[in-house]
Design a protein around this motif. Structure first.
Motif, mmCIF file in Angstrom:
data_model
loop_
_atom_site.group_PDB
_atom_site.id
_atom_site.type_symbol
_atom_site.label_atom_id
_atom_site.label_comp_id
_atom_site.label_asym_id
_atom_site.label_seq_id
_atom_site.Cartn_x
_atom_site.Cartn_y
_atom_site.Cartn_z
ATOM 1 N N SER A 217 0.811 -1.211 0.000
ATOM 2 C CA SER A 217 0.000 0.000 0.000
ATOM 3 C C SER A 217 0.843 1.260 0.000
ATOM 4 N N GLY A 218 2.161 1.132 0.150
ATOM 5 C CA GLY A 218 3.025 2.301 0.153
ATOM 6 C C GLY A 218 3.795 2.423 1.451
ATOM 7 N N GLU A 219 4.467 3.536 1.630
ATOM 8 C CA GLU A 219 5.349 3.754 2.766
ATOM 9 C C GLU A 219 4.685 4.680 3.780
ATOM 10 N N VAL A 220 4.782 4.344 5.076
ATOM 11 C CA VAL A 220 4.209 5.161 6.139
ATOM 12 C C VAL A 220 5.334 5.884 6.865
ATOM 13 N N VAL A 221 5.258 7.201 6.927
ATOM 14 C CA VAL A 221 6.284 8.005 7.586
ATOM 15 C C VAL A 221 5.627 8.881 8.641
ATOM 16 N N PHE A 222 6.171 8.865 9.863
ATOM 17 C CA PHE A 222 5.647 9.692 10.946
ATOM 18 C C PHE A 222 6.697 10.735 11.325
ATOM 19 N N THR A 223 6.316 12.001 11.266
ATOM 20 C CA THR A 223 7.233 13.071 11.663
ATOM 21 C C THR A 223 6.862 13.681 13.010
ATOM 22 N N ASN A 224 5.604 13.544 13.416
ATOM 23 C CA ASN A 224 5.185 14.034 14.726
ATOM 24 C C ASN A 224 5.813 13.146 15.802
ATOM 25 N N PRO A 225 6.526 13.712 16.791
ATOM 26 C CA PRO A 225 7.229 12.892 17.785
ATOM 27 C C PRO A 225 6.310 12.007 18.618
ATOM 28 N N ILE A 226 5.102 12.483 18.916
ATOM 29 C CA ILE A 226 4.169 11.656 19.683
ATOM 30 C C ILE A 226 3.649 10.515 18.814
ATOM 31 N N LYS A 227 3.412 10.801 17.534
ATOM 32 C CA LYS A 227 2.991 9.738 16.619
ATOM 33 C C LYS A 227 4.071 8.664 16.495
ATOM 34 N N GLN A 228 5.314 9.075 16.517
ATOM 35 C CA GLN A 228 6.416 8.114 16.444
ATOM 36 C C GLN A 228 6.367 7.151 17.628
ATOM 37 N N ILE A 229 6.083 7.703 18.798
ATOM 38 C CA ILE A 229 5.994 6.877 20.001
ATOM 39 C C ILE A 229 4.789 5.941 19.921
ATOM 40 N N ARG A 290 -7.650 14.244 24.994
ATOM 41 C CA ARG A 290 -8.469 14.148 23.786
ATOM 42 C C ARG A 290 -7.604 14.220 22.534
ATOM 43 N N ARG A 291 -6.638 15.142 22.545
ATOM 44 C CA ARG A 291 -5.722 15.252 21.415
ATOM 45 C C ARG A 291 -4.906 13.965 21.271
ATOM 46 N N PHE A 292 -4.510 13.384 22.397
ATOM 47 C CA PHE A 292 -3.772 12.122 22.401
ATOM 48 C C PHE A 292 -4.599 11.014 21.745
ATOM 49 N N GLN A 293 -5.881 10.952 22.081
ATOM 50 C CA GLN A 293 -6.762 9.948 21.478
ATOM 51 C C GLN A 293 -6.863 10.137 19.966
ATOM 52 N N ASN A 294 -6.953 11.398 19.544
ATOM 53 C CA ASN A 294 -7.050 11.676 18.107
ATOM 54 C C ASN A 294 -5.785 11.239 17.369
ATOM 55 N N LEU A 295 -4.624 11.516 17.956
ATOM 56 C CA LEU A 295 -3.368 11.111 17.324
ATOM 57 C C LEU A 295 -3.258 9.592 17.244
ATOM 58 N N LEU A 296 -3.699 8.923 18.301
ATOM 59 C CA LEU A 296 -3.652 7.459 18.300
ATOM 60 C C LEU A 296 -4.526 6.898 17.179
ATOM 61 N N SER A 297 -5.701 7.475 16.998
ATOM 62 C CA SER A 297 -6.594 7.030 15.921
ATOM 63 C C SER A 297 -5.971 7.281 14.556
ATOM 64 N N GLU A 298 -5.297 8.428 14.409
ATOM 65 C CA GLU A 298 -4.652 8.743 13.135
ATOM 66 C C GLU A 298 -3.550 7.742 12.813
ATOM 67 N N VAL A 299 -2.740 7.413 13.817
ATOM 68 C CA VAL A 299 -1.658 6.443 13.599
ATOM 69 C C VAL A 299 -2.236 5.074 13.262
ATOM 70 N N ARG A 300 -3.270 4.691 13.985
ATOM 71 C CA ARG A 300 -3.895 3.386 13.742
ATOM 72 C C ARG A 300 -4.443 3.302 12.310
ATOM 73 N N ASN A 301 -5.080 4.382 11.870
ATOM 74 C CA ASN A 301 -5.640 4.405 10.514
ATOM 75 C C ASN A 301 -4.547 4.403 9.450
ATOM 76 N N GLU A 302 -3.469 5.137 9.715
ATOM 77 C CA GLU A 302 -2.368 5.189 8.744
ATOM 78 C C GLU A 302 -1.687 3.829 8.602
ATOM 79 N N LEU A 303 -1.613 3.092 9.692
ATOM 80 C CA LEU A 303 -0.992 1.768 9.635
ATOM 81 C C LEU A 303 -1.862 0.762 8.890
ATOM 82 N N LYS A 304 -3.174 1.005 8.882
ATOM 83 C CA LYS A 304 -4.087 0.095 8.186
ATOM 84 C C LYS A 304 -4.046 0.298 6.678
ATOM 85 N N ASN A 305 -3.708 1.522 6.248
ATOM 86 C CA ASN A 305 -3.727 1.839 4.812
ATOM 87 C C ASN A 305 -2.549 1.198 4.070
#
Length: 305
Positions: A217-229, A290-305
Motif C-alpha cells: 500500500s506504500g510507505e508510512v512516515v511519521f514526523t510528529n514525535p508523539i505519533k512516532q511513540i 483528547r488530542r492524544f486519542q485523536n493522534l492514536l486514531s490517526e496512527v492506527r488508521n495510517e498503519l491500516k492503509n
C-alpha cells in the motif's frame, strides 16, 4: 539540559514562531478554540474553589506570571485590541504563587461578604487554577460615593440618618477587576500545538523520523514525535485502547533500564488529563488526553492503509 524557549509569545511573533498567520490565530480565538494570555502582577488575588458548583474564595495570594483569559475576554481583545477590565483568569504558573494564606489571615474576621469564602485554608494549588485578580475587605464603590455625599451633611442631618449612615461604613469582602492592556497579551505555544499540532511550531520537532518498511500500500512516515511513540506502541500492542496505551506509556517513562517506546525521552510527564513533552530546544508542550486519542486514531488508521 538546554535552556527552554519561551512558551508565551506576543501576537506579532506568531508568524515568526509558527507557520500560522496572525489572522488564523485570531479567527481561532473568535471561534472559541484558543484563549489569549496576559502577563500580570497582582497582590491579594483570590484562589477560586468549586463548592456546590459555585466559585468560592479559598485563599489569598500574590502572583507575578502569566494567566489565561476567559473566552469572552479573549474574543474582546481579538476583535478590538483595546484595554479591558477582567473579573477572573486562570493562573498558569502556580509555582510562582507566593503568600498563600486564608481569607481571615489576610483580612481578619469577616463580618459581611459579597463573595463567599472558605474558613479553612485549602492546600496550595499545584496545577493551573482560576482566580479573582484582587480580593479586598472594604466599603463598596456605591458606599464610597455615599460617604462623599454625607461629608457635606451637617451633624444634625447625619444624626437623622442613623443606621443608614452606619451601613455606609460597613465593610464587605469583595473582588476587584483588573485592567488588561493590549501590550501585555500573549499566545500560549502549548495551546497552539494542542489545537493545530506540533508541526506548526517552528524548530520543535525533536526526534528522528520513524519509518515503516514499504508495503504494497506504500510507505508510512511519521514526523510528529508523539505519533512516532504511538507507532512503536501499536507495533507491539496493535489492539490496545487509548487508556491502555496511556498506561503503557506511563510505565515506559519510569523505566530505569531505558524506555522501550519513548526511546528519545520526548515525554516528560503523563497524567489522566494531559501529557507534557519536549520539543527541540527543550520547549515544553502540553497535549490534552483528547488530542492524544485523536493522534492514536490517526496512527492506527495510517498503519491500516
Amino acid at each position: 539540559m538546554a535552556q527552554r524557549k519561551r512558551r508565551f509569545i506576543r501576537l506579532e511573533e506568531i508568524e515568526k514562531r509558527t507557520s500560522l498567520t496572525k489572522e488564523e490565530v485570531l479567527d481561532s480565538i473568535d471561534d472559541g478554540e484558543l484563549h489569549l494570555c496576559a502577563k500580570v502582577e497582582v497582590k491579594h488575588a483570590g484562589a477560586l474553589f468549586a463548592v456546590k458548583d459555585k466559585p468560592v474564595v479559598g485563599a489569598v495570594f500574590d502572583y507575578r506570571g502569566f494567566v489565561r483569559l476567559g473566552w469572552e475576554d479573549s474574543k474582546h481583545f481579538a476583535a478590538y485590541n483595546k484595554e479591558k477590565m477582567v473579573e477572573m483568569f486562570q493562573i498558569l504558573e502556580p509555582e510562582k504563587v507566593s503568600g498563600w494564606q486564608s481569607v481571615t489571615e489576610a483580612f481578619g474576621a469577616i463580618e459581611k461578604y459579597i463573595i463567599p469564602y472558605m474558613n479553612k485554608l485549602p492546600a496550595r494549588r499545584e496545577k493551573p487554577f482560576w482566580a479573582y485578580p484582587e480580593v479586598i475587605y472594604d466599603v463598596t464603590g456605591f458606599q464610597s460615593v455615599g460617604q462623599m455625599i454625607t461629608e457635606m451633611f451637617t451633624a444634625e442631618m447625619k444624626e437623622k440618618m442613623g443606621d443608614e449612615l452606619n451601613r455606609l461604613n460597613t465593610r464587605y469582602l469583595q473582588n476587584r477587576k483588573l485592567t488588561i492592556e493590549p501590550h501585555s497579551l500573549r499566545i500560549d505555544l502549548n495551546q497552539i500545538a494542542e489545537r493545530f499540532g506540533l508541526e506548526v511550531i517552528k524548530d520543535t520537532v525533536p526526534a528522528p523520523t520513524i519509518q515503516k518498511q514499504p508495503e504494497a500500500s506504500g510507505e508510512v512516515v511519521f514526523t510528529n514525535p508523539i505519533k512516532q511513540i504511538l507507532h512503536r506502541v501499536l507495533l507491539k500492542h496493535p489492539k490496545s485502547r487509548s487508556d491502555k496505551v496511556l498506561v503503557l506509556l506511563r510505565k515506559d517513562i519510569h523505566l530505569e533500564t531505558g524506555r522501550e517506546f519513548d526511546t528519545d525521552a520526548v515525554i516528560d510527564d503523563i497524567t489522566n488529563d494531559d501529557i507534557t513533552y519536549f520539543g527541540r530546544g527543550d520547549v515544553v508542550l502540553t497535549m490534552s488526553y483528547r488530542r492524544f486519542q485523536n493522534l492514536l486514531s490517526e496512527v492506527r488508521n495510517e498503519l491500516k492503509n
